[in-house]
Design a protein around this motif. Structure first.
Motif, PDB file in Angstrom:
ATOM      1  N   VAL A  70     -14.875  13.772 -13.936  1.00  0.00           N
ATOM      2  CA  VAL A  70     -14.623  12.656 -13.034  1.00  0.00           C
ATOM      3  C   VAL A  70     -15.922  11.869 -12.863  1.00  0.00           C
ATOM      4  O   VAL A  70     -16.946  12.430 -12.474  1.00  0.00           O
ATOM      5  N   THR A  71     -15.877  10.577 -13.191  1.00  0.00           N
ATOM      6  CA  THR A  71     -17.074   9.740 -13.063  1.00  0.00           C
ATOM      7  C   THR A  71     -16.970   8.729 -11.925  1.00  0.00           C
ATOM      8  O   THR A  71     -17.980   8.175 -11.509  1.00  0.00           O
ATOM      9  N   HIS A  72     -15.756   8.473 -11.436  1.00  0.00           N
ATOM     10  CA  HIS A  72     -15.580   7.535 -10.322  1.00  0.00           C
ATOM     11  C   HIS A  72     -14.246   7.811  -9.642  1.00  0.00           C
ATOM     12  O   HIS A  72     -13.261   8.144 -10.308  1.00  0.00           O
ATOM     13  N   ILE A  73     -14.233   7.651  -8.320  1.00  0.00           N
ATOM     14  CA  ILE A  73     -13.008   7.791  -7.522  1.00  0.00           C
ATOM     15  C   ILE A  73     -12.931   6.613  -6.565  1.00  0.00           C
ATOM     16  O   ILE A  73     -13.915   6.298  -5.883  1.00  0.00           O
ATOM     17  N   SER A  74     -11.768   5.974  -6.502  1.00  0.00           N
ATOM     18  CA  SER A  74     -11.497   4.990  -5.456  1.00  0.00           C
ATOM     19  C   SER A  74     -10.211   5.392  -4.756  1.00  0.00           C
ATOM     20  O   SER A  74      -9.197   5.662  -5.412  1.00  0.00           O
ATOM     21  N   ALA A  75     -10.256   5.448  -3.426  1.00  0.00           N
ATOM     22  CA  ALA A  75      -9.029   5.613  -2.654  1.00  0.00           C
ATOM     23  C   ALA A  75      -8.313   4.271  -2.665  1.00  0.00           C
ATOM     24  O   ALA A  75      -8.957   3.215  -2.650  1.00  0.00           O
ATOM     25  N   VAL A  76      -6.994   4.303  -2.698  1.00  0.00           N
ATOM     26  CA  VAL A  76      -6.204   3.076  -2.676  1.00  0.00           C
ATOM     27  C   VAL A  76      -5.387   3.060  -1.398  1.00  0.00           C
ATOM     28  O   VAL A  76      -4.629   3.997  -1.115  1.00  0.00           O
ATOM     29  N   HIS A  77      -5.567   2.006  -0.616  1.00  0.00           N
ATOM     30  CA  HIS A  77      -4.809   1.765   0.603  1.00  0.00           C
ATOM     31  C   HIS A  77      -4.026   0.484   0.417  1.00  0.00           C
ATOM     32  O   HIS A  77      -4.532  -0.466  -0.186  1.00  0.00           O
ATOM     33  N   ALA A  78      -2.792   0.453   0.899  1.00  0.00           N
ATOM     34  CA  ALA A  78      -1.935  -0.712   0.659  1.00  0.00           C
ATOM     35  C   ALA A  78      -1.088  -1.035   1.881  1.00  0.00           C
ATOM     36  O   ALA A  78      -0.835  -0.182   2.734  1.00  0.00           O
ATOM     37  N   HIS A  79      -0.651  -2.292   1.932  1.00  0.00           N
ATOM     38  CA  HIS A  79       0.335  -2.708   2.913  1.00  0.00           C
ATOM     39  C   HIS A  79       1.675  -2.121   2.492  1.00  0.00           C
ATOM     40  O   HIS A  79       1.967  -2.020   1.294  1.00  0.00           O
ATOM     41  N   LEU A  80       2.502  -1.721   3.437  1.00  0.00           N
ATOM     42  CA  LEU A  80       3.854  -1.264   3.128  1.00  0.00           C
ATOM     43  C   LEU A  80       4.815  -2.365   3.536  1.00  0.00           C
ATOM     44  O   LEU A  80       4.789  -2.833   4.677  1.00  0.00           O
ATOM     45  N   GLU A  81       5.661  -2.805   2.589  1.00  0.00           N
ATOM     46  CA  GLU A  81       6.619  -3.883   2.838  1.00  0.00           C
ATOM     47  C   GLU A  81       7.957  -3.536   2.217  1.00  0.00           C
ATOM     48  O   GLU A  81       8.018  -2.849   1.200  1.00  0.00           O
ATOM     49  N   ARG A  82       9.007  -4.073   2.816  1.00  0.00           N
ATOM     50  CA  ARG A  82      10.336  -3.976   2.207  1.00  0.00           C
ATOM     51  C   ARG A  82      10.430  -5.047   1.131  1.00  0.00           C
ATOM     52  O   ARG A  82      10.170  -6.208   1.388  1.00  0.00           O
ATOM     53  N   LEU A  83      10.786  -4.632  -0.066  1.00  0.00           N
ATOM     54  CA  LEU A  83      10.984  -5.585  -1.143  1.00  0.00           C
ATOM     55  C   LEU A  83      12.419  -6.088  -1.092  1.00  0.00           C
ATOM     56  O   LEU A  83      13.319  -5.383  -0.589  1.00  0.00           O
ATOM     57  N   PRO A  84      12.672  -7.311  -1.570  1.00  0.00           N
ATOM     58  CA  PRO A  84      14.039  -7.871  -1.532  1.00  0.00           C
ATOM     59  C   PRO A  84      15.049  -6.906  -2.151  1.00  0.00           C
ATOM     60  O   PRO A  84      14.827  -6.369  -3.234  1.00  0.00           O
ATOM     61  N   GLY A  85      16.134  -6.658  -1.417  1.00  0.00           N
ATOM     62  CA  GLY A  85      17.196  -5.786  -1.895  1.00  0.00           C
ATOM     63  C   GLY A  85      16.903  -4.298  -1.774  1.00  0.00           C
ATOM     64  O   GLY A  85      17.667  -3.481  -2.259  1.00  0.00           O
ATOM     65  N   GLU A  86      15.814  -3.929  -1.129  1.00  0.00           N
ATOM     66  CA  GLU A  86      15.426  -2.522  -0.989  1.00  0.00           C
ATOM     67  C   GLU A  86      15.517  -2.083   0.458  1.00  0.00           C
ATOM     68  O   GLU A  86      15.254  -2.861   1.372  1.00  0.00           O
ATOM     69  N   ASP A  87      15.893  -0.824   0.684  1.00  0.00           N
ATOM     70  CA  ASP A  87      15.911  -0.262   2.033  1.00  0.00           C
ATOM     71  C   ASP A  87      14.585   0.374   2.407  1.00  0.00           C
ATOM     72  O   ASP A  87      14.213   0.426   3.565  1.00  0.00           O
ATOM     73  N   ALA A  88      13.880   0.890   1.423  1.00  0.00           N
ATOM     74  CA  ALA A  88      12.628   1.594   1.682  1.00  0.00           C
ATOM     75  C   ALA A  88      11.436   0.640   1.590  1.00  0.00           C
ATOM     76  O   ALA A  88      11.500  -0.403   0.937  1.00  0.00           O
ATOM     77  N   CYS A  89      10.352   1.024   2.235  1.00  0.00           N
ATOM     78  CA  CYS A  89       9.105   0.260   2.137  1.00  0.00           C
ATOM     79  C   CYS A  89       8.350   0.690   0.875  1.00  0.00           C
ATOM     80  O   CYS A  89       8.401   1.845   0.475  1.00  0.00           O
ATOM     81  N   HIS A  90       7.657  -0.268   0.287  1.00  0.00           N
ATOM     82  CA  HIS A  90       6.881  -0.021  -0.921  1.00  0.00           C
ATOM     83  C   HIS A  90       5.460  -0.527  -0.716  1.00  0.00           C
ATOM     84  O   HIS A  90       5.243  -1.533  -0.045  1.00  0.00           O
ATOM     85  N   PRO A  91       4.468   0.127  -1.325  1.00  0.00           N
ATOM     86  CA  PRO A  91       3.098  -0.352  -1.207  1.00  0.00           C
ATOM     87  C   PRO A  91       2.887  -1.633  -2.017  1.00  0.00           C
ATOM     88  O   PRO A  91       3.387  -1.740  -3.143  1.00  0.00           O
ATOM     89  N   VAL A  92       2.161  -2.576  -1.435  1.00  0.00           N
ATOM     90  CA  VAL A  92       1.798  -3.831  -2.105  1.00  0.00           C
ATOM     91  C   VAL A  92       0.387  -4.221  -1.673  1.00  0.00           C
ATOM     92  O   VAL A  92      -0.101  -3.780  -0.632  1.00  0.00           O
ATOM     93  N   ARG A  93      -0.261  -5.034  -2.479  1.00  0.00           N
ATOM     94  CA  ARG A  93      -1.585  -5.588  -2.154  1.00  0.00           C
ATOM     95  C   ARG A  93      -2.589  -4.516  -1.735  1.00  0.00           C
ATOM     96  O   ARG A  93      -3.122  -4.538  -0.639  1.00  0.00           O
ATOM     97  N   GLY A  94      -2.867  -3.608  -2.631  1.00  0.00           N
ATOM     98  CA  GLY A  94      -3.781  -2.506  -2.351  1.00  0.00           C
ATOM     99  C   GLY A  94      -5.235  -2.908  -2.349  1.00  0.00           C
ATOM    100  O   GLY A  94      -5.630  -3.931  -2.909  1.00  0.00           O
ATOM    101  N   VAL A  95      -6.021  -2.071  -1.712  1.00  0.00           N
ATOM    102  CA  VAL A  95      -7.466  -2.240  -1.602  1.00  0.00           C
ATOM    103  C   VAL A  95      -8.129  -0.968  -2.109  1.00  0.00           C
ATOM    104  O   VAL A  95      -7.719   0.140  -1.746  1.00  0.00           O
TER     105      VAL A  95
END
Length: 125
Positions: A70-95
């Motif tokens: 392992v030479t590099h690690i980045s944690a990924v954090h994202a907004h959770l949003e409902r996508l059109p036609g979906e019941d569950a939230c999905h991660p989008v626009r991660g940092v």
């Protein structure tokens, strides 16, 4: 050679072993889900990720078993949003947030949910 690997938070929490920069890991990899990664990390970053670390799928011809450092690690954090036609939230626009270790339990950051790690792995050819 160096590969960028996606590591899901839930896979790490369930069956993963903690690792840090400099650790040698032995992972099963499967092709990355570029569509999903594009929603989370954007097209430019997603295009750099070829593999996802995998614990739960049945063995298949498209999987690869590797050992690397392992030479590099980045944690990924994202907004959770409902996508059109979906019941569950999905991660989008991660940092991406660089860090030195990973255990699967990285805390959320305010309104951003922890969803996984982007890991660079040095693999001998």
């Amino acid at each position: 050679m160096r590969w960028n690997i996606w590591v899901d938070d839930w896979q790490m929490q369930c069956c993963g072993d903690p690792f840090s920069v400099g650790s040698t890991v032995s992972w099963t990899l499967c092709p990355a889900d570029r569509g999903w990664l594009t929603r989370v990390l954007g097209e430019r970053t997603a295009a750099t990720i070829d593999w996802s670390e995998e614990h739960h799928s049945d063995p298949s011809d498209d999987q690869l078993r590797v050992e690397g450092r392992v030479t590099h690690i980045s944690a990924v954090h994202a907004h959770l949003e409902r996508l059109p036609g979906e019941d569950a939230c999905h991660p989008v626009r991660g940092v991406l947030s660089p860090q030195t270790d990973a255990d699967g339990w990285t805390p959320d950051q305010n309104d951003l949910s922890f969803v996984g790690y982007l890991v660079t792995l040095a693999v001998d050819p």
